[in-house]
Design an enzyme around this catalytic site. Structure first.
Site, PDB file in Angstrom:
ATOM      1  N   CYS A   1     -10.008  -1.125   2.368  1.00 47.00           N
ATOM      2  CA  CYS A   1     -10.206  -1.178   0.914  1.00 47.00           C
ATOM      3  C   CYS A   1     -11.639  -1.581   0.582  1.00 47.00           C
ATOM      4  CB  CYS A   1      -9.201  -2.125   0.269  1.00 47.00           C
ATOM      5  SG  CYS A   1      -9.294  -3.850   0.841  1.00 47.00           S
TER       6      CYS A   1
ATOM      7  N   ILE B   1       0.833  -1.205   0.000  1.00 43.79           N
ATOM      8  CA  ILE B   1       0.000   0.000   0.000  1.00 43.79           C
ATOM      9  C   ILE B   1       0.865   1.250   0.000  1.00 43.79           C
ATOM     10  CG2 ILE B   1      -1.646   1.329   1.380  1.00 43.79           C
ATOM     11  CD1 ILE B   1      -2.954  -1.289   2.194  1.00 43.79           C
TER      12      ILE B   1
END
Length: 312
Positions: free
Chosen positions: A128, A13
Protein backbone atom coordinates in the site's frame (compact mmCIF):
# COMPACT_ATOMS: atom_id res chain seq x y z
CA UNK A 1 -20.15 -11.35 -20.52
CA UNK A 2 -17.89 -10.32 -17.65
CA UNK A 3 -14.68 -12.19 -16.90
CA UNK A 4 -14.85 -14.36 -13.79
CA UNK A 5 -12.36 -13.71 -11.01
CA UNK A 6 -11.61 -15.19 -7.60
CA UNK A 7 -10.19 -13.59 -4.47
CA UNK A 8 -8.06 -15.58 -2.03
CA UNK A 9 -8.08 -13.94 1.38
CA UNK A 10 -11.27 -12.91 3.14
CA UNK A 11 -9.70 -10.24 5.34
CA UNK A 12 -9.84 -6.45 5.01
CA UNK A 13 -8.07 -6.21 1.64
CA UNK A 14 -9.87 -9.13 0.01
CA UNK A 15 -13.28 -7.97 1.19
CA UNK A 16 -12.72 -4.39 0.06
CA UNK A 17 -11.56 -5.65 -3.34
CA UNK A 18 -14.63 -7.84 -3.70
CA UNK A 19 -16.93 -4.91 -3.04
CA UNK A 20 -15.04 -2.69 -5.51
CA UNK A 21 -15.30 -5.24 -8.30
CA UNK A 22 -18.96 -5.90 -7.59
CA UNK A 23 -19.85 -2.20 -7.59
CA UNK A 24 -17.46 -0.68 -10.09
CA UNK A 25 -15.98 -3.11 -12.60
CA UNK A 26 -17.32 -3.01 -16.14
CA UNK A 27 -15.54 -6.15 -17.31
CA UNK A 28 -15.07 -8.40 -14.24
CA UNK A 29 -17.22 -10.26 -11.73
CA UNK A 30 -16.29 -12.08 -8.51
CA UNK A 31 -17.09 -15.76 -8.90
CA UNK A 32 -15.45 -16.95 -5.67
CA UNK A 33 -14.22 -15.69 -2.31
CA UNK A 34 -11.70 -17.96 -0.61
CA UNK A 35 -10.69 -18.01 3.05
CA UNK A 36 -9.56 -20.34 5.82
CA UNK A 37 -11.78 -19.09 8.65
CA UNK A 38 -15.41 -20.20 8.18
CA UNK A 39 -16.57 -17.47 10.57
CA UNK A 40 -14.80 -14.56 8.86
CA UNK A 41 -16.82 -11.46 8.05
CA UNK A 42 -15.45 -11.47 4.50
CA UNK A 43 -16.89 -14.90 3.71
CA UNK A 44 -20.20 -14.01 5.35
CA UNK A 45 -20.41 -10.76 3.38
CA UNK A 46 -19.56 -12.59 0.16
CA UNK A 47 -22.40 -15.06 0.69
CA UNK A 48 -24.81 -12.19 1.31
CA UNK A 49 -23.67 -10.64 -1.98
CA UNK A 50 -24.29 -13.85 -3.88
CA UNK A 51 -20.64 -14.87 -4.26
CA UNK A 52 -19.67 -18.54 -3.92
CA UNK A 53 -17.33 -19.15 -0.97
CA UNK A 54 -15.01 -21.75 0.48
CA UNK A 55 -13.10 -21.81 3.78
CA UNK A 56 -10.75 -24.54 2.57
CA UNK A 57 -8.15 -22.24 1.02
CA UNK A 58 -6.57 -22.90 -2.36
CA UNK A 59 -7.64 -26.56 -2.27
CA UNK A 60 -11.25 -25.50 -1.85
CA UNK A 61 -10.95 -23.06 -4.75
CA UNK A 62 -9.67 -25.68 -7.17
CA UNK A 63 -12.64 -27.92 -6.32
CA UNK A 64 -15.27 -25.23 -6.98
CA UNK A 65 -17.62 -25.69 -9.93
CA UNK A 66 -16.60 -22.47 -11.67
CA UNK A 67 -12.84 -22.89 -11.20
CA UNK A 68 -12.12 -23.72 -14.84
CA UNK A 69 -13.97 -20.58 -15.96
CA UNK A 70 -12.06 -18.25 -13.63
CA UNK A 71 -9.45 -16.26 -15.55
CA UNK A 72 -8.01 -13.91 -12.91
CA UNK A 73 -7.17 -14.70 -9.29
CA UNK A 74 -6.27 -12.05 -6.71
CA UNK A 75 -4.18 -13.18 -3.74
CA UNK A 76 -4.75 -11.07 -0.63
CA UNK A 77 -3.24 -13.45 1.94
CA UNK A 78 0.42 -13.37 3.02
CA UNK A 79 3.81 -13.48 1.36
CA UNK A 80 4.44 -16.96 2.70
CA UNK A 81 1.13 -18.40 1.52
CA UNK A 82 1.44 -16.82 -1.90
CA UNK A 83 4.30 -19.08 -2.96
CA UNK A 84 2.02 -22.14 -2.83
CA UNK A 85 -0.91 -20.27 -4.39
CA UNK A 86 1.22 -19.01 -7.27
CA UNK A 87 2.51 -22.52 -8.03
CA UNK A 88 -1.02 -23.93 -8.24
CA UNK A 89 -2.65 -21.04 -10.08
CA UNK A 90 -0.04 -20.56 -12.78
CA UNK A 91 0.03 -24.30 -13.46
CA UNK A 92 -3.72 -24.01 -14.11
CA UNK A 93 -3.30 -21.04 -16.47
CA UNK A 94 -4.74 -18.35 -14.20
CA UNK A 95 -3.62 -14.72 -14.34
CA UNK A 96 -2.33 -13.94 -10.85
CA UNK A 97 -2.61 -10.49 -9.26
CA UNK A 98 -0.55 -10.58 -6.07
CA UNK A 99 -1.52 -8.18 -3.27
CA UNK A 100 1.06 -9.65 -0.87
CA UNK A 101 4.71 -8.56 -0.62
CA UNK A 102 5.88 -11.93 -1.99
CA UNK A 103 7.09 -10.29 -5.22
CA UNK A 104 7.32 -13.47 -7.27
CA UNK A 105 6.23 -11.53 -10.33
CA UNK A 106 7.39 -8.03 -11.31
CA UNK A 107 6.41 -5.01 -9.25
CA UNK A 108 3.52 -3.15 -10.90
CA UNK A 109 2.35 0.40 -10.16
CA UNK A 110 -0.39 1.14 -12.73
CA UNK A 111 0.54 4.73 -13.57
CA UNK A 112 4.25 3.93 -13.84
CA UNK A 113 4.84 0.57 -15.51
CA UNK A 114 1.67 -1.48 -16.01
CA UNK A 115 1.92 -1.55 -19.80
CA UNK A 116 5.38 -3.13 -19.59
CA UNK A 117 4.16 -6.16 -17.64
CA UNK A 118 0.77 -7.10 -19.07
CA UNK A 119 2.17 -10.35 -20.45
CA UNK A 120 3.48 -11.49 -17.06
CA UNK A 121 1.47 -14.35 -15.51
CA UNK A 122 1.98 -12.94 -12.02
CA UNK A 123 1.92 -9.20 -11.31
CA UNK A 124 2.81 -7.92 -7.85
CA UNK A 125 1.12 -4.85 -6.37
CA UNK A 126 4.12 -4.03 -4.15
CA UNK A 127 2.53 -2.65 -0.95
CA UNK A 128 0.00 0.00 0.00
CA UNK A 129 2.83 2.39 0.83
CA UNK A 130 4.52 1.56 -2.45
CA UNK A 131 1.39 2.24 -4.48
CA UNK A 132 1.02 5.62 -2.76
CA UNK A 133 4.61 6.80 -2.92
CA UNK A 134 6.44 5.19 -5.84
CA UNK A 135 4.51 7.33 -8.37
CA UNK A 136 6.07 10.39 -6.72
CA UNK A 137 9.60 8.97 -6.97
CA UNK A 138 8.92 8.07 -10.60
CA UNK A 139 7.61 11.58 -11.25
CA UNK A 140 10.97 12.97 -10.16
CA UNK A 141 12.90 10.32 -12.11
CA UNK A 142 11.24 11.10 -15.41
CA UNK A 143 12.45 14.71 -15.41
CA UNK A 144 15.74 14.42 -13.49
CA UNK A 145 19.03 13.12 -14.86
CA UNK A 146 19.63 11.19 -11.66
CA UNK A 147 17.65 10.27 -8.53
CA UNK A 148 20.25 9.24 -6.00
CA UNK A 149 17.97 8.60 -3.03
CA UNK A 150 14.28 7.86 -2.48
CA UNK A 151 12.83 7.47 1.00
CA UNK A 152 9.21 7.00 1.99
CA UNK A 153 7.34 6.97 5.29
CA UNK A 154 3.83 5.48 5.24
CA UNK A 155 1.64 6.13 8.27
CA UNK A 156 -1.63 4.22 8.56
CA UNK A 157 -4.22 3.76 11.27
CA UNK A 158 -3.57 0.59 13.25
CA UNK A 159 -7.28 -0.15 12.91
CA UNK A 160 -6.86 -0.50 9.15
CA UNK A 161 -4.04 -3.04 9.50
CA UNK A 162 -5.42 -6.56 9.70
CA UNK A 163 -3.52 -9.76 10.63
CA UNK A 164 -2.16 -10.15 7.09
CA UNK A 165 -0.68 -6.65 7.05
CA UNK A 166 0.85 -7.10 10.50
CA UNK A 167 2.38 -10.44 9.53
CA UNK A 168 4.06 -8.82 6.54
CA UNK A 169 5.77 -5.80 8.12
CA UNK A 170 9.31 -6.99 7.34
CA UNK A 171 8.34 -7.88 3.79
CA UNK A 172 6.66 -4.46 3.46
CA UNK A 173 9.89 -2.59 4.11
CA UNK A 174 12.01 -4.88 1.94
CA UNK A 175 9.59 -5.00 -0.99
CA UNK A 176 8.83 -1.28 -0.95
CA UNK A 177 12.51 -0.36 -0.72
CA UNK A 178 13.35 -2.51 -3.74
CA UNK A 179 10.42 -1.13 -5.74
CA UNK A 180 11.48 2.46 -5.02
CA UNK A 181 14.62 1.54 -6.96
CA UNK A 182 13.34 -0.80 -9.70
CA UNK A 183 10.06 1.03 -10.43
CA UNK A 184 10.61 4.50 -9.02
CA UNK A 185 14.06 4.87 -10.54
CA UNK A 186 16.04 5.80 -7.42
CA UNK A 187 19.56 4.42 -7.08
CA UNK A 188 18.93 3.70 -3.39
CA UNK A 189 15.59 3.32 -1.64
CA UNK A 190 14.31 3.13 1.93
CA UNK A 191 10.82 2.49 3.30
CA UNK A 192 9.30 2.88 6.76
CA UNK A 193 5.77 2.00 7.86
CA UNK A 194 4.07 3.33 10.99
CA UNK A 195 0.93 1.79 12.49
CA UNK A 196 -0.62 4.71 14.34
CA UNK A 197 -2.94 3.79 17.25
CA UNK A 198 -4.37 7.32 17.58
CA UNK A 199 -8.06 7.79 18.35
CA UNK A 200 -9.95 8.87 16.40
CA UNK A 201 -8.13 6.95 13.65
CA UNK A 202 -5.93 9.06 11.39
CA UNK A 203 -6.20 9.03 7.62
CA UNK A 204 -3.33 7.48 5.66
CA UNK A 205 -0.42 9.89 5.30
CA UNK A 206 2.72 9.38 3.20
CA UNK A 207 5.92 11.38 3.03
CA UNK A 208 8.34 11.04 0.13
CA UNK A 209 11.88 12.39 0.05
CA UNK A 210 14.13 12.33 -3.02
CA UNK A 211 17.60 13.63 -3.73
CA UNK A 212 18.04 14.31 -7.43
CA UNK A 213 20.33 15.98 -9.90
CA UNK A 214 19.68 17.56 -13.28
CA UNK A 215 16.16 19.00 -12.86
CA UNK A 216 14.82 22.32 -11.64
CA UNK A 217 12.07 22.59 -8.98
CA UNK A 218 9.51 23.87 -11.50
CA UNK A 219 9.88 20.79 -13.71
CA UNK A 220 9.72 18.42 -10.76
CA UNK A 221 6.64 20.09 -9.29
CA UNK A 222 4.83 19.98 -12.62
CA UNK A 223 5.69 16.31 -13.07
CA UNK A 224 4.48 15.48 -9.57
CA UNK A 225 1.18 17.33 -10.07
CA UNK A 226 0.61 15.47 -13.33
CA UNK A 227 1.32 12.14 -11.62
CA UNK A 228 -1.08 12.94 -8.78
CA UNK A 229 -3.83 13.55 -11.34
CA UNK A 230 -3.02 10.21 -13.02
CA UNK A 231 -3.32 8.30 -9.73
CA UNK A 232 -6.59 10.09 -8.94
CA UNK A 233 -8.11 8.46 -12.04
CA UNK A 234 -8.43 5.23 -10.03
CA UNK A 235 -7.94 6.50 -6.45
CA UNK A 236 -10.03 9.70 -6.16
CA UNK A 237 -8.97 10.26 -2.53
CA UNK A 238 -5.27 10.57 -3.42
CA UNK A 239 -3.96 14.11 -3.02
CA UNK A 240 -1.11 16.37 -2.04
CA UNK A 241 -1.42 17.65 1.52
CA UNK A 242 0.56 20.79 0.63
CA UNK A 243 2.77 22.12 -2.15
CA UNK A 244 5.94 20.26 -2.96
CA UNK A 245 8.93 21.49 -0.92
CA UNK A 246 12.50 21.90 -2.17
CA UNK A 247 15.93 22.33 -0.57
CA UNK A 248 19.30 22.76 -2.27
CA UNK A 249 22.04 20.49 -0.95
CA UNK A 250 25.29 22.19 -1.91
CA UNK A 251 28.73 20.78 -2.60
CA UNK A 252 29.89 22.52 0.57
CA UNK A 253 27.54 20.36 2.71
CA UNK A 254 26.77 17.11 0.85
CA UNK A 255 24.76 14.29 2.38
CA UNK A 256 26.14 10.80 2.80
CA UNK A 257 24.03 8.26 0.87
CA UNK A 258 24.68 4.65 1.99
CA UNK A 259 26.43 2.69 -0.71
CA UNK A 260 27.05 5.77 -2.84
CA UNK A 261 28.89 8.31 -0.70
CA UNK A 262 28.66 12.07 -0.38
CA UNK A 263 26.25 13.67 -2.83
CA UNK A 264 24.82 17.13 -3.46
CA UNK A 265 21.65 17.97 -5.36
CA UNK A 266 18.03 18.96 -4.93
CA UNK A 267 15.99 17.51 -2.07
CA UNK A 268 12.29 17.18 -2.85
CA UNK A 269 9.71 16.60 -0.10
CA UNK A 270 6.23 15.42 -1.01
CA UNK A 271 3.43 15.14 1.55
CA UNK A 272 0.47 12.98 0.59
CA UNK A 273 -2.90 12.04 2.01
CA UNK A 274 -4.94 9.06 0.85
CA UNK A 275 -8.63 9.01 1.73
CA UNK A 276 -10.40 5.72 1.16
CA UNK A 277 -13.69 5.29 -0.66
CA UNK A 278 -15.12 3.57 2.45
CA UNK A 279 -16.36 0.55 0.53
CA UNK A 280 -15.53 -1.71 3.47
CA UNK A 281 -13.54 0.06 6.17
CA UNK A 282 -14.03 3.78 6.95
CA UNK A 283 -12.45 6.52 4.85
CA UNK A 284 -9.34 6.72 7.02
CA UNK A 285 -8.23 3.35 5.57
CA UNK A 286 -6.71 4.82 2.44
CA UNK A 287 -4.07 2.10 2.57
CA UNK A 288 -6.77 -0.45 1.70
CA UNK A 289 -8.27 1.72 -0.98
CA UNK A 290 -5.08 2.41 -2.92
CA UNK A 291 -4.01 -1.24 -2.84
CA UNK A 292 -7.33 -2.68 -3.98
CA UNK A 293 -7.88 0.12 -6.50
CA UNK A 294 -4.48 -0.56 -8.05
CA UNK A 295 -5.24 -4.28 -8.24
CA UNK A 296 -8.62 -3.66 -9.86
CA UNK A 297 -7.12 -1.23 -12.39
CA UNK A 298 -4.37 -3.71 -13.23
CA UNK A 299 -6.76 -6.63 -13.73
CA UNK A 300 -9.21 -4.57 -15.79
CA UNK A 301 -6.40 -3.48 -18.10
CA UNK A 302 -5.25 -7.10 -18.42
CA UNK A 303 -8.78 -8.16 -19.37
CA UNK A 304 -8.98 -5.38 -21.98
CA UNK A 305 -5.64 -6.40 -23.46
CA UNK A 306 -5.92 -10.18 -23.42
CA UNK A 307 -9.64 -10.89 -23.67
CA UNK A 308 -10.91 -7.79 -25.45
CA UNK A 309 -14.49 -7.91 -26.57
CA UNK A 310 -15.08 -11.23 -24.86
CA UNK A 311 -15.40 -9.25 -21.64
CA UNK A 312 -17.69 -6.61 -23.10
Amino acid sequence: MKVKTAIIGSGNIGTDLMIKIKRMSANMEVAAMVGIDPTSDGLARARRMGVATTHEGIDGLTKMADYDDIKVVFDATSAGAHHLHDHVLRADGKQVIDLTPAAIGPYVVPVVNLEQHLDQPNMNMVTCGGQATIPMVAAVSRVAQRVVWGEIVASISSKSAGPGTRANIDEFTETTSKAIETVGGAERGKAIIILNPAEPPLIMRDTVFTLSQGAEPEAIEESINDMVAAVQAYVPGYRLKQRVQFERIGDNAPVNVPGIGKVSGLKTSVYLEVEGAAHYLPAYAGNLDIMTSAARATAERWVETHLGRRAA
